[in-house]
Design a protein around this motif. Structure first.
Motif, mmCIF file in Angstrom:
data_model
loop_
_atom_site.group_PDB
_atom_site.id
_atom_site.type_symbol
_atom_site.label_atom_id
_atom_site.label_comp_id
_atom_site.label_asym_id
_atom_site.label_seq_id
_atom_site.Cartn_x
_atom_site.Cartn_y
_atom_site.Cartn_z
ATOM 1 N N ASN A 141 12.150 -11.219 -19.233
ATOM 2 C CA ASN A 141 11.610 -12.583 -19.235
ATOM 3 C C ASN A 141 11.276 -13.075 -17.831
ATOM 4 O OD1 ASN A 141 11.739 -13.240 -22.102
ATOM 5 N ND2 ASN A 141 13.968 -13.235 -21.856
ATOM 6 N N GLY A 142 11.074 -12.148 -16.924
ATOM 7 C CA GLY A 142 10.773 -12.512 -15.543
ATOM 8 C C GLY A 142 9.563 -11.762 -15.046
ATOM 9 N N GLN A 143 9.775 -10.858 -14.093
ATOM 10 C CA GLN A 143 8.665 -10.101 -13.541
ATOM 11 C C GLN A 143 9.150 -8.780 -12.977
ATOM 12 O OE1 GLN A 143 7.316 -12.819 -10.455
ATOM 13 N NE2 GLN A 143 8.612 -11.853 -8.904
ATOM 14 N N VAL A 144 8.196 -7.891 -12.794
ATOM 15 C CA VAL A 144 8.411 -6.646 -12.050
ATOM 16 C C VAL A 144 7.687 -6.782 -10.717
ATOM 17 C CG1 VAL A 144 7.816 -4.196 -11.927
ATOM 18 C CG2 VAL A 144 8.741 -5.141 -14.042
ATOM 19 N N GLN A 145 8.421 -6.582 -9.647
ATOM 20 C CA GLN A 145 7.818 -6.597 -8.313
ATOM 21 C C GLN A 145 8.088 -5.248 -7.660
ATOM 22 O OE1 GLN A 145 8.228 -10.085 -5.778
ATOM 23 N NE2 GLN A 145 8.583 -8.784 -4.003
ATOM 24 N N ALA A 146 7.018 -4.621 -7.186
ATOM 25 C CA ALA A 146 7.143 -3.286 -6.593
ATOM 26 C C ALA A 146 6.332 -3.223 -5.312
ATOM 27 C CB ALA A 146 6.653 -2.223 -7.573
ATOM 28 N N SER A 147 6.921 -2.615 -4.284
ATOM 29 C CA SER A 147 6.243 -2.424 -3.005
ATOM 30 C C SER A 147 6.095 -0.928 -2.742
ATOM 31 C CB SER A 147 7.029 -3.081 -1.867
ATOM 32 O OG SER A 147 7.069 -4.488 -2.040
ATOM 33 N N PHE A 148 4.865 -0.487 -2.594
ATOM 34 C CA PHE A 148 4.553 0.920 -2.366
ATOM 35 C C PHE A 148 4.010 1.113 -0.950
ATOM 36 C CE2 PHE A 148 3.943 0.097 -6.875
ATOM 37 C CZ PHE A 148 4.512 1.193 -7.502
ATOM 38 N N GLY A 149 4.296 2.270 -0.398
ATOM 39 C CA GLY A 149 3.643 2.698 0.830
ATOM 40 C C GLY A 149 3.225 4.141 0.651
ATOM 41 N N TRP A 150 2.079 4.517 1.228
ATOM 42 C CA TRP A 150 1.642 5.905 1.068
ATOM 43 C C TRP A 150 0.793 6.352 2.246
ATOM 44 C CZ3 TRP A 150 -0.309 1.912 -1.898
ATOM 45 C CH2 TRP A 150 -1.690 1.659 -1.811
ATOM 46 N N THR A 151 0.802 7.660 2.447
ATOM 47 C CA THR A 151 -0.085 8.289 3.418
ATOM 48 C C THR A 151 -0.840 9.394 2.710
ATOM 49 O OG1 THR A 151 1.604 9.885 4.140
ATOM 50 C CG2 THR A 151 1.456 7.808 5.369
ATOM 51 N N ILE A 152 -2.059 9.626 3.148
ATOM 52 C CA ILE A 152 -2.897 10.677 2.573
ATOM 53 C C ILE A 152 -3.475 11.490 3.718
ATOM 54 C CG2 ILE A 152 -4.886 11.224 1.130
ATOM 55 C CD1 ILE A 152 -4.551 8.476 -0.182
ATOM 56 N N THR A 153 -3.321 12.797 3.656
ATOM 57 C CA THR A 153 -3.878 13.680 4.689
ATOM 58 C C THR A 153 -4.608 14.843 4.035
ATOM 59 O OG1 THR A 153 -1.775 14.897 4.799
ATOM 60 C CG2 THR A 153 -2.103 13.130 6.403
ATOM 61 N N ARG A 154 -5.664 15.289 4.686
ATOM 62 C CA ARG A 154 -6.362 16.502 4.242
ATOM 63 C C ARG A 154 -5.615 17.717 4.772
ATOM 64 N NH1 ARG A 154 -11.929 17.085 2.679
ATOM 65 N NH2 ARG A 154 -11.854 19.038 3.836
ATOM 66 N N SER A 155 -5.487 18.722 3.939
ATOM 67 C CA SER A 155 -4.724 19.904 4.337
ATOM 68 C C SER A 155 -5.416 20.709 5.433
ATOM 69 C CB SER A 155 -4.491 20.810 3.122
ATOM 70 O OG SER A 155 -5.725 21.236 2.567
ATOM 71 N N ASP A 156 -6.725 20.540 5.599
ATOM 72 C CA ASP A 156 -7.438 21.365 6.567
ATOM 73 C C ASP A 156 -7.582 20.727 7.949
ATOM 74 O OD1 ASP A 156 -9.124 19.401 5.699
ATOM 75 O OD2 ASP A 156 -10.872 20.710 5.419
ATOM 76 N N ASP A 157 -7.430 19.405 8.073
ATOM 77 C CA ASP A 157 -7.579 18.813 9.398
ATOM 78 C C ASP A 157 -6.516 17.763 9.715
ATOM 79 O OD1 ASP A 157 -8.297 16.563 7.955
ATOM 80 O OD2 ASP A 157 -10.416 16.671 8.491
ATOM 81 N N CYS A 163 -1.234 3.333 3.990
ATOM 82 C CA CYS A 163 -1.503 2.081 3.289
ATOM 83 C C CYS A 163 -0.221 1.556 2.656
ATOM 84 C CB CYS A 163 -2.553 2.289 2.198
ATOM 85 S SG CYS A 163 -4.145 2.894 2.780
ATOM 86 N N ARG A 164 -0.289 0.297 2.240
ATOM 87 C CA ARG A 164 0.826 -0.295 1.515
ATOM 88 C C ARG A 164 0.289 -1.282 0.488
ATOM 89 N NH1 ARG A 164 4.341 -3.334 5.900
ATOM 90 N NH2 ARG A 164 4.047 -1.292 6.889
ATOM 91 N N LEU A 165 1.094 -1.527 -0.521
ATOM 92 C CA LEU A 165 0.686 -2.411 -1.613
ATOM 93 C C LEU A 165 1.920 -3.026 -2.251
ATOM 94 C CD1 LEU A 165 -1.535 -3.385 -3.710
ATOM 95 C CD2 LEU A 165 -0.912 -1.358 -5.047
ATOM 96 N N THR A 166 1.896 -4.335 -2.467
ATOM 97 C CA THR A 166 2.937 -5.016 -3.234
ATOM 98 C C THR A 166 2.290 -5.616 -4.470
ATOM 99 O OG1 THR A 166 4.299 -5.520 -1.298
ATOM 100 C CG2 THR A 166 4.645 -6.875 -3.252
#
Length: 211
Positions: A141-157, A163-166
């Motif tokens: 009866n409330g909310q879900v709050q989630a904070s994400f952080g991520w990195t993305i790299t190419r395997s060849d370079d 980035c981050r997202l709440t």
């Protein structure tokens, strides 16, 4: 006389068995409910593979707060307490459930192949995605709050971006299934943002985040 004793013994055993059955029924726990973060495939949401080289992604194990690295659902009961729900569980430990949902969702949106467990062709680059669930709070009866952080790299370079997202999703009722549904929506928003980050990196805009 022997017949009377035998009859009495049988009646006593039957009564004892009935009493034991009643006690077992009264003391039995409700069946365990299992939930998943996986969302059924939606053809409208999935992106078909574009003409050109195949995209490969590799979603690494997801880091979550220690209290969540378990199969049981964890929900907030008041300002200072949380409940660990023994009878309401994810189909696998939450960190594994989250990784699988992110990998499947991002792959579907990009028309990509997830090589996290199967490997990739030696001559193909992949986008390695490291995700951290930095904070998570859920209440009936409330909310879900989630904070994400991520990195993305190419395997060849090894070029990439961070980035981050709440996200905040309302919980539509007082059932544990309502908490699960809101969590699915929160994860879905993270999936979309991560997929957009991969597209930005493909376009040479690795420093940009959609969120």
């Amino acid at each position: 006389m022997m017949h009377d004793k035998t009859s009495f013994s049988l009646k006593t055993l039957a009564a004892a068995a009935l009493a034991a059955a009643l006690l077992a029924a009264c003391g039995s726990s409700p069946p365990t409910q299992f939930y998943t973060l996986a969302v059924p495939a939606d053809g409208a949401a999935a992106c078909t593979a574009s003409q050109g080289p195949q995209t490969f992604i590799e979603v690494m194990p997801v880091s979550v707060p220690d209290r969540l690295a378990r199969p049981q659902l964890v929900v907030r009961s008041d300002a200072t307490r949380v409940e660990v729900l023994e009878q309401d569980r994810w189909s696998s430990p939450f960190n594994n459930e989250l990784r699988d949902a992110l990998a499947a969702g991002v792959a579907a949106r990009l028309g990509a192949i997830d090589v996290s467990r199967g490997g990739r062709p030696a001559d193909q680059a992949s986008y390695r995605i490291n995700v951290e669930l930095r904070d998570f709070d859920a209440a009936r009866n409330g909310q879900v709050q989630a904070s994400f952080g991520w990195t993305i790299t190419r395997s060849d370079d090894r070029r990439g971006g961070a980035c981050r997202l709440t996200v905040v999703e309302p919980v539509g009722g007082g059932a544990n299934a309502d908490v699960v549904a809101a969590t699915q929506k929160a994860v879905g928003r993270a999936v979309q943002a991560i997929a957009d980050s991969v597209r930005a990196l493909q376009a040479g805009q690795g420093g940009q985040c959609s969120a």
